[in-house]
Write an enzyme that holds these catalytic residues in place. Structure first.
Site, PDB file in Angstrom:
ATOM      1  CB  THR A   1     -79.270  47.782  28.710  1.00 16.95           C
ATOM      2  OG1 THR A   1     -79.827  48.180  27.414  1.00 16.95           O
ATOM      3  CG2 THR A   1     -80.134  48.254  29.945  1.00 16.95           C
TER       4      THR A   1
ATOM      5  NE  ARG B   1     -85.446  49.897  21.249  1.00 17.62           N
ATOM      6  CZ  ARG B   1     -84.725  49.871  20.281  1.00 17.62           C
ATOM      7  NH1 ARG B   1     -84.965  50.796  19.313  1.00 17.62           N
ATOM      8  NH2 ARG B   1     -83.700  48.950  19.811  1.00 17.62           N
TER       9      ARG B   1
ATOM     10  CG  ASP C   1     -87.601  54.459  20.329  1.00 17.71           C
ATOM     11  OD1 ASP C   1     -86.637  54.999  20.011  1.00 17.71           O
ATOM     12  OD2 ASP C   1     -88.406  53.899  19.563  1.00 17.71           O
TER      13      ASP C   1
ATOM     14  CD1 TRP D   1     -75.077  50.342  18.025  1.00 15.90           C
ATOM     15  CD2 TRP D   1     -75.690  50.197  16.014  1.00 15.90           C
ATOM     16  NE1 TRP D   1     -74.774  49.112  17.697  1.00 15.90           N
ATOM     17  CE2 TRP D   1     -75.323  48.685  16.636  1.00 15.90           C
ATOM     18  CE3 TRP D   1     -76.075  50.288  14.800  1.00 15.90           C
ATOM     19  CZ2 TRP D   1     -75.394  47.731  15.582  1.00 15.90           C
ATOM     20  CZ3 TRP D   1     -76.172  49.057  14.052  1.00 15.90           C
ATOM     21  CH2 TRP D   1     -75.869  47.961  14.483  1.00 15.90           C
TER      22      TRP D   1
ATOM     23  CE  LYS E   1     -70.751  50.067  11.349  1.00 17.69           C
ATOM     24  NZ  LYS E   1     -70.364  49.358  12.560  1.00 17.69           N
TER      25      LYS E   1
ATOM     26  CE1 TYR F   1     -70.330  53.701  13.850  1.00 15.02           C
ATOM     27  CE2 TYR F   1     -68.451  53.063  13.151  1.00 15.02           C
ATOM     28  CZ  TYR F   1     -69.442  52.915  13.836  1.00 15.02           C
ATOM     29  OH  TYR F   1     -69.732  51.508  14.509  1.00 15.02           O
TER      30      TYR F   1
ATOM     31  CB  ILE G   1     -66.872  46.311  21.782  1.00 18.72           C
ATOM     32  CG1 ILE G   1     -66.651  47.949  21.274  1.00 18.72           C
ATOM     33  CG2 ILE G   1     -66.923  46.685  23.371  1.00 18.72           C
ATOM     34  CD1 ILE G   1     -67.652  48.902  21.304  1.00 18.72           C
TER      35      ILE G   1
ATOM     36  CG  MET H   1     -72.884  44.602  16.457  1.00 15.08           C
ATOM     37  SD  MET H   1     -71.776  46.009  15.205  1.00 15.08           S
ATOM     38  CE  MET H   1     -71.745  47.238  16.261  1.00 15.08           C
TER      39      MET H   1
END
Length: 355
Positions: free
Chosen positions: A12, A36, A51, A75, A115, A146, A172, A181
């Site tokens: 999602t 989740r 989850d 993440w 990152k 990462y 993104i 984000m």
């Protein structure tokens, strides 16, 4: 029975939802999305709500799957980078452990990002990186989740016999709600509020970001590259940068975004002025916009990720990616960056999220 059976974790979110759509558009994949929370669903894709930080629940929910390709686009944010390493490493491990008994997994692709080159949240962009970023650049010192994900992937791929890829994205851009984000949604909401309240639509970032070169990653390009790498034998067990394929200067792009909303471009203040502080006081103004324009009753807090926008636009260096590695192996995807933003804005308007 389909020969290629995909499980998209984080289905999602902005990355995962585009992977789901791309796979469905191909027509030769069986697609299952995982997130989740329950999903409204996507026509043609099954969905599992679990989850994945819960190892037992993950094993239970994935026990009947004979997944051939895992696209890991999830993440979570912890309280520190040590916590990020533990939490995110556990989620990937739990998923791989749950799929292991079926012995059907052939490929795993995961999404990471800049990152890798700029450091974790708590130490972000405090180094002096060499640009353009290349995949063989040495790792930075210190913890970085990462790196943990890449190491787990390489170790498990060798042990379990699957191929893998890492896709290092840059800012993104795509459509998704309640995403931690999501710069395009934040900018759209900010522009709508500026237009309604008379606030100046100024670029909030660092001067180097304003005047210098950068690139971004359309979520559709990311999806295309992930599926390409899953099917390209020569791409096996490699990390790839992924971006639109053109460089931009935010000075010019900001004017284009202002034009979309029929806003004048405010004079650049000449320094980083965090957007988070501006957006913190605009909940009432947003609620008024929702009522006045008959928008969906989505709160500003669910749409605004200005903390992340500030992080990326506040970087004191140019950030561009070398795409030579993927190009050399045959991935030629390209996306006009203005359209990356405009297409998200169009969707937000069509869905009555913004006026």
């Amino acid at each position: 029975m389909y020969d290629k059976r995909a499980l998209v974790v984080g289905a999602t979110g902005v990355s995962g939802s585009n992977v789901v759509q791309h796979l469905l558009g191909r027509g030769d994949w069986q697609v299952t999305g995982l997130s989740r929370a329950p999903s409204a669903g996507t026509s043609g894709a099954a969905h599992i709500a679990v989850d994945i930080s819960d190892a037992a629940a993950t094993r239970d929910r994935l026990a009947d799957l004979a997944t051939t390709h895992l696209f890991f686009c999830a993440w979570t944010m912890g309280s520190s980078e040590d916590d990020n390493c533990a939490r995110n490493g556990a989620m990937l491990t739990n998923t791989l452990d749950a799929l292991r008994p079926a012995a059907s997994l052939r490929h795993v692709g995961i999404v990471t990002g800049m990152k890798h080159y700029l450091g974790p949240f708590e130490d972000f962009a405090r180094n002096t990186p060499v640009t353009p970023f290349r995949e063989d650049a040495p790792r930075l010192l210190g913890k970085n989740f990462y790196y943990v994900l890449e190491d787990i992937l390489a170790e498990r791929g060798k042990a379990d016999g699957f191929r893998w890829n890492v896709h290092r994205s840059q800012m993104i851009i795509g459509y998704a709600m309640s995403n931690l984000m999501n710069m395009a949604v934040t900018i759209a909401v900010y522009a709508a509020l500026c237009k309604a309240t008379g606030l100046p639509f100024y670029f909030p970032g660092h001067p180097t970001t304003h005047y210098g070169l950068n690139d971004v990653t359309d979520a559709r390009i990311l999806a295309q590259q992930m599926v390409w790498a899953a099917e390209e034998p020569n791409a096996a067990n490699e990390a790839f940068n992924v971006a639109n394929g053109e460089v931009i200067r935010w000075r010019e792009l900001w004017a284009d975004l202002a034009g979309y909303f029929d806003l004048p471009v405010a004079e650049y203040p000449g320094h980083h002025v965090p957007l988070k502080g501006v957006m913190a006081d605009l909940d009432g103004a947003w609620d008024g916009l929702v009522v006045a324009h008959g928008l969906q009753p989505v709160s500003l807090r669910k749409l605004d990720s200005s903390w992340f926008t500030d992080l990326d636009l506040g970087r004191p260096m140019e950030c561009v990616n070398s795409l030579a590695k993927a190009r050399r192996l045959g991935f030629t995807g390209f996306q006009d960056t203005r359209r990356s933003f405009f297409d998200v804005f169009d969707q937000l308007r069509q869905k009555r999220i913004i006026p």
